[in-house]
Structures are given as structure tokens and as C-alpha cells.
Design a protein around this motif. Structure first.
Motif, PDB file in Angstrom:
ATOM      1  N   GLU A  23      12.442   0.337 -18.340  1.00  0.00           N
ATOM      2  CA  GLU A  23      11.015   0.040 -18.334  1.00  0.00           C
ATOM      3  C   GLU A  23      10.190   1.178 -17.733  1.00  0.00           C
ATOM      4  OE1 GLU A  23       9.760  -2.701 -19.772  1.00  0.00           O
ATOM      5  OE2 GLU A  23      11.828  -3.112 -20.366  1.00  0.00           O
ATOM      6  N   ILE A  24      10.831   2.044 -16.950  1.00  0.00           N
ATOM      7  CA  ILE A  24      10.126   3.142 -16.284  1.00  0.00           C
ATOM      8  C   ILE A  24      10.246   4.410 -17.126  1.00  0.00           C
ATOM      9  CG2 ILE A  24      10.012   4.586 -14.219  1.00  0.00           C
ATOM     10  CD1 ILE A  24       9.112   1.679 -13.831  1.00  0.00           C
ATOM     11  N   LYS A  25       9.114   4.900 -17.597  1.00  0.00           N
ATOM     12  CA  LYS A  25       9.115   6.064 -18.481  1.00  0.00           C
ATOM     13  C   LYS A  25       8.637   7.333 -17.799  1.00  0.00           C
ATOM     14  CE  LYS A  25       8.678   3.336 -22.684  1.00  0.00           C
ATOM     15  NZ  LYS A  25       7.929   3.137 -23.964  1.00  0.00           N
ATOM     16  N   VAL A  26       8.018   7.223 -16.629  1.00  0.00           N
ATOM     17  CA  VAL A  26       7.543   8.380 -15.871  1.00  0.00           C
ATOM     18  C   VAL A  26       7.648   8.040 -14.385  1.00  0.00           C
ATOM     19  CG1 VAL A  26       5.635   9.999 -15.444  1.00  0.00           C
ATOM     20  CG2 VAL A  26       5.875   8.945 -17.701  1.00  0.00           C
ATOM     21  N   ILE A  27       7.953   9.057 -13.578  1.00  0.00           N
ATOM     22  CA  ILE A  27       7.983   8.895 -12.125  1.00  0.00           C
ATOM     23  C   ILE A  27       6.994   9.883 -11.508  1.00  0.00           C
ATOM     24  CG2 ILE A  27       9.383   9.013 -10.020  1.00  0.00           C
ATOM     25  CD1 ILE A  27      11.853   8.560 -11.857  1.00  0.00           C
ATOM     26  N   ILE A  28       6.146   9.384 -10.619  1.00  0.00           N
ATOM     27  CA  ILE A  28       5.223  10.214  -9.844  1.00  0.00           C
ATOM     28  C   ILE A  28       5.726  10.238  -8.407  1.00  0.00           C
ATOM     29  CG2 ILE A  28       2.838  10.480  -9.015  1.00  0.00           C
ATOM     30  CD1 ILE A  28       2.007   8.752 -11.498  1.00  0.00           C
ATOM     31  N   ILE A  29       5.751  11.416  -7.792  1.00  0.00           N
ATOM     32  CA  ILE A  29       6.138  11.484  -6.381  1.00  0.00           C
ATOM     33  C   ILE A  29       5.019  12.117  -5.578  1.00  0.00           C
ATOM     34  CG2 ILE A  29       7.421  13.664  -6.743  1.00  0.00           C
ATOM     35  CD1 ILE A  29       9.275  12.618  -4.404  1.00  0.00           C
ATOM     36  N   THR A  30       4.719  11.521  -4.415  1.00  0.00           N
ATOM     37  CA  THR A  30       3.647  12.013  -3.563  1.00  0.00           C
ATOM     38  C   THR A  30       3.991  11.709  -2.112  1.00  0.00           C
ATOM     39  OG1 THR A  30       1.234  12.064  -3.334  1.00  0.00           O
ATOM     40  CG2 THR A  30       2.251   9.898  -3.642  1.00  0.00           C
ATOM     41  N   GLY A  31       3.071  12.044  -1.206  1.00  0.00           N
ATOM     42  CA  GLY A  31       3.269  11.782   0.213  1.00  0.00           C
ATOM     43  C   GLY A  31       2.154  10.902   0.752  1.00  0.00           C
ATOM     44  N   THR A  32       2.443  10.207   1.848  1.00  0.00           N
ATOM     45  CA  THR A  32       1.440   9.353   2.476  1.00  0.00           C
ATOM     46  C   THR A  32       0.270  10.169   3.014  1.00  0.00           C
ATOM     47  OG1 THR A  32       3.013   7.641   3.106  1.00  0.00           O
ATOM     48  CG2 THR A  32       1.018   7.787   4.403  1.00  0.00           C
ATOM     49  N   GLY A  33      -0.939   9.679   2.792  1.00  0.00           N
ATOM     50  CA  GLY A  33      -2.125  10.320   3.346  1.00  0.00           C
ATOM     51  C   GLY A  33      -2.556  11.548   2.567  1.00  0.00           C
ATOM     52  N   GLU A  34      -3.567  12.241   3.125  1.00  0.00           N
ATOM     53  CA  GLU A  34      -4.100  13.431   2.464  1.00  0.00           C
ATOM     54  C   GLU A  34      -3.684  14.724   3.159  1.00  0.00           C
ATOM     55  OE1 GLU A  34      -8.308  13.147   1.994  1.00  0.00           O
ATOM     56  OE2 GLU A  34      -8.229  11.285   0.843  1.00  0.00           O
ATOM     57  N   LYS A  35      -3.001  14.613   4.309  1.00  0.00           N
ATOM     58  CA  LYS A  35      -2.639  15.822   5.047  1.00  0.00           C
ATOM     59  C   LYS A  35      -1.459  16.560   4.436  1.00  0.00           C
ATOM     60  CE  LYS A  35      -4.354  14.634   9.666  1.00  0.00           C
ATOM     61  NZ  LYS A  35      -3.969  14.450  11.100  1.00  0.00           N
ATOM     62  N   ALA A  36      -0.470  15.797   3.943  1.00  0.00           N
ATOM     63  CA  ALA A  36       0.746  16.457   3.487  1.00  0.00           C
ATOM     64  C   ALA A  36       1.429  15.715   2.355  1.00  0.00           C
ATOM     65  CB  ALA A  36       1.726  16.623   4.651  1.00  0.00           C
ATOM     66  N   PHE A  37       1.850  16.480   1.368  1.00  0.00           N
ATOM     67  CA  PHE A  37       2.815  16.026   0.371  1.00  0.00           C
ATOM     68  C   PHE A  37       4.164  15.941   1.088  1.00  0.00           C
ATOM     69  CE2 PHE A  37       6.000  17.513  -2.826  1.00  0.00           C
ATOM     70  CZ  PHE A  37       5.964  16.421  -3.682  1.00  0.00           C
ATOM     71  N   VAL A  38       4.697  17.079   1.439  1.00  0.00           N
ATOM     72  CA  VAL A  38       5.854  17.210   2.340  1.00  0.00           C
ATOM     73  C   VAL A  38       5.684  18.540   3.053  1.00  0.00           C
ATOM     74  CG1 VAL A  38       8.354  17.510   2.513  1.00  0.00           C
ATOM     75  CG2 VAL A  38       7.420  15.833   0.907  1.00  0.00           C
ATOM     76  N   ALA A  39       5.582  18.506   4.374  1.00  0.00           N
ATOM     77  CA  ALA A  39       5.284  19.723   5.134  1.00  0.00           C
ATOM     78  C   ALA A  39       6.526  20.544   5.454  1.00  0.00           C
ATOM     79  CB  ALA A  39       4.555  19.373   6.424  1.00  0.00           C
ATOM     80  N   GLY A  40       7.644  20.243   4.786  1.00  0.00           N
ATOM     81  CA  GLY A  40       8.855  21.026   4.977  1.00  0.00           C
ATOM     82  C   GLY A  40      10.047  20.148   5.292  1.00  0.00           C
ATOM     83  N   ALA A  41      11.135  20.796   5.663  1.00  0.00           N
ATOM     84  CA  ALA A  41      12.323  20.068   6.110  1.00  0.00           C
ATOM     85  C   ALA A  41      12.188  19.768   7.599  1.00  0.00           C
ATOM     86  CB  ALA A  41      13.576  20.894   5.840  1.00  0.00           C
ATOM     87  N   ASP A  42      12.925  18.786   8.063  1.00  0.00           N
ATOM     88  CA  ASP A  42      12.904  18.402   9.468  1.00  0.00           C
ATOM     89  C   ASP A  42      13.803  19.373  10.246  1.00  0.00           C
ATOM     90  OD1 ASP A  42      12.928  17.157  11.945  1.00  0.00           O
ATOM     91  OD2 ASP A  42      12.833  15.153  11.070  1.00  0.00           O
ATOM     92  N   ILE A  43      13.180  20.407  10.818  1.00  0.00           N
ATOM     93  CA  ILE A  43      13.928  21.502  11.456  1.00  0.00           C
ATOM     94  C   ILE A  43      14.809  21.011  12.597  1.00  0.00           C
ATOM     95  CG2 ILE A  43      13.690  23.700  12.705  1.00  0.00           C
ATOM     96  CD1 ILE A  43      11.036  24.072  11.133  1.00  0.00           C
ATOM     97  N   SER A  44      14.398  19.954  13.263  1.00  0.00           N
ATOM     98  CA  SER A  44      15.163  19.457  14.408  1.00  0.00           C
ATOM     99  C   SER A  44      16.564  19.013  14.009  1.00  0.00           C
ATOM    100  CB  SER A  44      14.424  18.288  15.070  1.00  0.00           C
ATOM    101  OG  SER A  44      14.311  17.193  14.182  1.00  0.00           O
TER     102      SER A  44
END
Length: 260
Positions: free
Chosen positions: A48-69
């Protein structure tokens, strides 16, 4: 799998995956990568799913990088494993997914975040988006496909400059470079992605699957993209979607693709 760092919303014929770690600017950690792996696999298997959209919460960041810790004290062996497993389980998975994936880049897409967007089939950015691969400023290089996919999209020279200077570019420059397909206001970002998803959903999922495979083959050193295209083109002639598409065209009506 119970999701802790992402959530999924389904509407009509597409699904939106939202990375939800706002206090970490949606940075990718091991758990988030695992959740995304499961989510993409399950959605790709849903007819039933023909397209996938990926985003991030809020307007500050999609993904600000990997978790360096999580990897600041890794050994050489652990670093290789981190890169290899991440590429296999998420970034290469997305690139070769049979369901089209659109990255809706809201805010910062840095390091692993930009690499996540690069793995998607195409990208749409909000006007406040900022993109870059700052890894060399940490004494490491992009490890989730950034050194390969960025030059493919924007050219070797521009990619080398971005990687070596660890610089960020804004949405307009990303558009000029061909890194993103569209730039819109933050309010228009998801509506435009959904509009594109709707247009894609009207077409043959079988043909789109073969188109993704053929396009990707042209960027692989061990594949003949033209040969893959010929084989995929021929395969389409044996599908129900081809019969419906050509019949609908001749009958001057809208096609109703069965997806087989």
C-alpha cells in the motif's frame, strides 16, 4: 519493533518517517539507525506504500550528524565496523530500496545527516536548511557513503572543497549545485514532498522499481548501466502494469496499475 527515536505517519499511498531526537538535533545513534533499518524494510514490503518521505522533528535539524559520544573512543576495528554496518543496514539499503524515498531536509543536515539525505532518491530542502560534511574537523572522514555520493551529485571538485573545508552551504547553493531538487519555505516543505509523492504514486510501482535499479547501476563500478536498463526495459513488457498502462493510453483513460 517498538520505536523510541522515530515515528511513522501513513497517509493515502505514502508514509512519512520522522526522526525524533530533538534534544540531540536528531543525531543518528545506533538505536536510531536500527529503527530506521526496520522501518524502511517494513514500509518497502507494504504494497500500500508507494513512496517514503523522511524528515526530522522541528525546523532546526533534519539530522545534525552522527552521535559522536557513541564512537569517540572506538578502535580502528570498531571504526571500520561502524562504517560497514551503517552503510549496509541503512544507507545502501535506502539507495537500493524499491520504494522511492524523498528526503525532506528541514534545517541542519550535517555529516551522517547529509549522508542520509544523499542516500535518498532525491531531496527537497526548506529555505533554512544548511548542509555539509564537517568530519575532517574531527579528524575523520565521512563514513556513510559521503565521499562517494556527494561527488556523484555535485561533481568531484565541489565535493572535494566541501569535504576538505568542512564548510556548510545554504539551501540556495545546494540547489545551484544540484544537491537538492527544490527549495521552499519551511511551511511548504512537507506539502511539496507529499505532492511529489502523490504524483509518483499515480505511476507504475513495478516500472519505478526497475528505473531505480537501472539508474543506480550507472553509478556502480562493477555494473553495466546500459545492460541493466535493457534487461529492465524488457522485463517491463511482461508485467500487468505494462498491459494496463499501454491499454489505458490507447483507450484514452487514466491507468489503474495493479502493481504487478
Amino acid at each position: 519493533m517498538k520505536y523510541e527515536n522515530i515515528y511513522i505517519e501513513e497517509e493515502k499511498q505514502w508514509a512519512t518517517i520522522t526522526i525524533n531526537r530533538p534534544t540531540k538535533l536528531n543525531a543518528l545513534n545506533k538505536r536510531t539507525i536500527e529503527e530506521l533499518h526496520v522501518a524502511f524494510k517494513e514500509l518497502d514490503e507494504d504494497p500500500e506504500i508507494k513512496v517514503i518521505i523522511i524528515t526530522g522533528t522541528g525546523e532546526k535539524a533534519f539530522v545534525a550528524g552522527a552521535d559522536i559520544s557513541e564512537f569517540a573512543h572506538f578502535s580502528v576495528k570498531e571504526g571500520r565496523q561502524l562504517s560497514a554496518m551503517g552503510q549496509k543496514n541503512l544507507f545502501n539499503l535506502i539507495e537500493n530500496l524499491t520504494t522511492p524515498v524523498i528526503a525532506a531536509i528541514n534545517g541542519f543536515a550535517l555529516g551522517g545527516g547529509l549522508e542520509l539525505a544523499l542516500a535518498c532518491h532525491f531531496r527537497v530542502a526548506s529555505s533554512n536548511a544548511r548542509m555539509g560534511l564537517p568530519e575532517v574537523s574531527l579528524g575523520v572522514i565521512p563514513g556513510y557513503g559521503g565521499t562517494q555520493r556527494l561527488p556523484q551529485l555535485i561533481g568531484k571538485g565541489r565535493a572535494m572543497e566541501l569535504i576538505m573545508t568542512a564548510s556548510m552551504i545554504d539551501a540556495d547553493k545546494a540547489f545551484a549545485y544540484g544537491l537538492v531538487n527544490h527549495v521552499v519555505s519551511p511551511e511548504e516543505l512537507l506539502p511539496l514532498c507529499e505532492k511529489l509523492a502523490s504524483r509518483i504514486s499515480n505511476n507504475s510501482t513495478v516500472a519505478i522499481k526497475h528505473a531505480i535499479k537501472a539508474v543506480n547501476a550507472g553509478f556502480k563500478y562493477d555494473a553495466d548501466g546500459y545492460a541493466v536498463e535493457i534487461d529492465a526495459f524488457g522485463h517491463c513488457f511482461g508485467t500487468d502494469d505494462f498491459k494496463e498502462g499501454t491499454t489505458a493510453f490507447l483507450e484514452k483513460r487514466k491507468a489503474d496499475f495493479p502493481g504487478s
